[in-house]
Scaffold this motif. Structure first.
Motif, PDB file in Angstrom:
ATOM      1  N   LEU A  12      44.265 -40.526 -43.664  1.00 25.26           N
ATOM      2  CA  LEU A  12      43.780 -39.452 -44.551  1.00 25.26           C
ATOM      3  C   LEU A  12      43.387 -38.229 -43.717  1.00 25.26           C
ATOM      4  CD1 LEU A  12      42.707 -38.697 -47.515  1.00 25.26           C
ATOM      5  CD2 LEU A  12      40.473 -39.346 -46.627  1.00 25.26           C
ATOM      6  N   HIS A  13      42.676 -38.483 -42.601  1.00 27.38           N
ATOM      7  CA  HIS A  13      42.196 -37.417 -41.706  1.00 27.38           C
ATOM      8  C   HIS A  13      43.383 -36.589 -41.183  1.00 27.38           C
ATOM      9  CE1 HIS A  13      39.051 -35.822 -39.052  1.00 27.38           C
ATOM     10  NE2 HIS A  13      39.825 -35.995 -37.997  1.00 27.38           N
ATOM     11  N   VAL A  16      45.011 -34.539 -44.155  1.00 28.64           N
ATOM     12  CA  VAL A  16      44.242 -33.359 -44.562  1.00 28.64           C
ATOM     13  C   VAL A  16      44.173 -32.319 -43.435  1.00 28.64           C
ATOM     14  CG1 VAL A  16      42.915 -34.285 -46.520  1.00 28.64           C
ATOM     15  CG2 VAL A  16      42.011 -34.539 -44.231  1.00 28.64           C
ATOM     16  N   LEU A  19      47.352 -30.418 -43.882  1.00 26.46           N
ATOM     17  CA  LEU A  19      47.243 -29.523 -45.047  1.00 26.46           C
ATOM     18  C   LEU A  19      46.330 -28.336 -44.724  1.00 26.46           C
ATOM     19  CD1 LEU A  19      46.843 -32.020 -48.023  1.00 26.46           C
ATOM     20  CD2 LEU A  19      48.768 -30.495 -47.570  1.00 26.46           C
ATOM     21  N   SER A  20      45.241 -28.626 -43.981  1.00 22.93           N
ATOM     22  CA  SER A  20      44.263 -27.592 -43.669  1.00 22.93           C
ATOM     23  C   SER A  20      44.908 -26.427 -42.913  1.00 22.93           C
ATOM     24  CB  SER A  20      43.131 -28.203 -42.847  1.00 22.93           C
ATOM     25  OG  SER A  20      42.276 -27.199 -42.370  1.00 22.93           O
ATOM     26  N   ILE A  50      39.849 -29.495 -49.085  1.00 33.58           N
ATOM     27  CA  ILE A  50      40.598 -30.128 -47.979  1.00 33.58           C
ATOM     28  C   ILE A  50      39.733 -30.198 -46.720  1.00 33.58           C
ATOM     29  CG2 ILE A  50      42.618 -29.816 -46.452  1.00 33.58           C
ATOM     30  CD1 ILE A  50      43.411 -30.700 -49.241  1.00 33.58           C
ATOM     31  N   ASP A  51      39.051 -29.070 -46.401  1.00 31.03           N
ATOM     32  CA  ASP A  51      38.251 -29.032 -45.171  1.00 31.03           C
ATOM     33  C   ASP A  51      37.031 -29.947 -45.260  1.00 31.03           C
ATOM     34  OD1 ASP A  51      40.101 -27.366 -44.102  1.00 31.03           O
ATOM     35  OD2 ASP A  51      38.973 -25.525 -44.426  1.00 31.03           O
ATOM     36  N   LEU A  53      37.011 -32.789 -46.954  1.00 34.11           N
ATOM     37  CA  LEU A  53      37.579 -34.129 -46.732  1.00 34.11           C
ATOM     38  C   LEU A  53      37.847 -34.366 -45.251  1.00 34.11           C
ATOM     39  CD1 LEU A  53      40.217 -34.675 -49.581  1.00 34.11           C
ATOM     40  CD2 LEU A  53      38.186 -36.044 -49.096  1.00 34.11           C
ATOM     41  N   LEU A  54      38.342 -33.316 -44.559  1.00 32.08           N
ATOM     42  CA  LEU A  54      38.637 -33.417 -43.125  1.00 32.08           C
ATOM     43  C   LEU A  54      37.360 -33.732 -42.351  1.00 32.08           C
ATOM     44  CD1 LEU A  54      40.665 -33.034 -40.808  1.00 32.08           C
ATOM     45  CD2 LEU A  54      40.222 -30.590 -40.877  1.00 32.08           C
TER      46      LEU A  54
END
Ligand code: HEM
Length: 134
Positions: A12-13, A16, A19-20, A50-51, A53-54
């Protein structure tokens, strides 16, 4: 430690993180080509989600691995760079009004992001290692 959970969170990291930087790049291209903030649509709010979640996935992995900022030089350096990336982004998209300076800050933020990835993969602070990742 639950290895399956760790692998899931790390995937996931990485997703994202990808994507970030894609959103950060696109936002810069649009803004520096004359788009107004109101015209950005989802690009105005999506990067925040997104950020977040990151950041949260990173903190959770650090917790699972017992990597503490201040104790583990790798995570301390990484957090410092993440802070710099956020500051440069705020400068480029919010605080600064002069276009040339905004573009420089935006490019610098992209460079810092690439260094964060190098650091994450090699666990060494060395900008020259970046080309070896590709
Ligand atoms: C711009 C922000 C960030 C980017 C681009 C990024 C990128 C990455 C990448 C690509 C990996 C996978 C490395 C690999 O195993 O091959 C990773 C792992 C990791 N990241 Fe991040 N990260 C960011 C922010 C954070 C933050 C804020 C934290 C914690 C506070 C964090 C903690 C971790 C941890 C603990 C790992 C696992 C390392 C390991 O497998 O030993 N990251 N990061």
């Amino acid at each position: 430690m639950n290895v399956e959970l760790f692998v899931w969170v790390r995937n996931l990291h990485v997703v994202v993180a990808t994507l970030s930087i894609m959103l950060f790049f696109t936002r810069g291209v649009l803004l520096f080509n004359g788009a107004e903030r109101e015209q950005l649509g989802p690009l105005r709010w999506l990067p925040h989600i997104i950020d977040t979640l990151l950041f949260l996935s990173g903190v959770y992995m650090a917790y699972l691995l017992h990597r503490l900022p201040g104790v583990d030089p790798w995570i301390t350096t990484k957090l410092g760079f993440v802070l710099l990336y956020i500051m440069l982004g705020m400068f480029a998209f919010r605080w600064c009004k002069r276009r040339p300076l905004r573009v420089v800050a935006w490019l610098a933020a992209i460079g810092v992001f690439l260094e964060i990835v190098t650091l994450a993969v090699t666990k060494q602070f060395n900008p020259l290692l970046l080309p070896q990742l590709f």
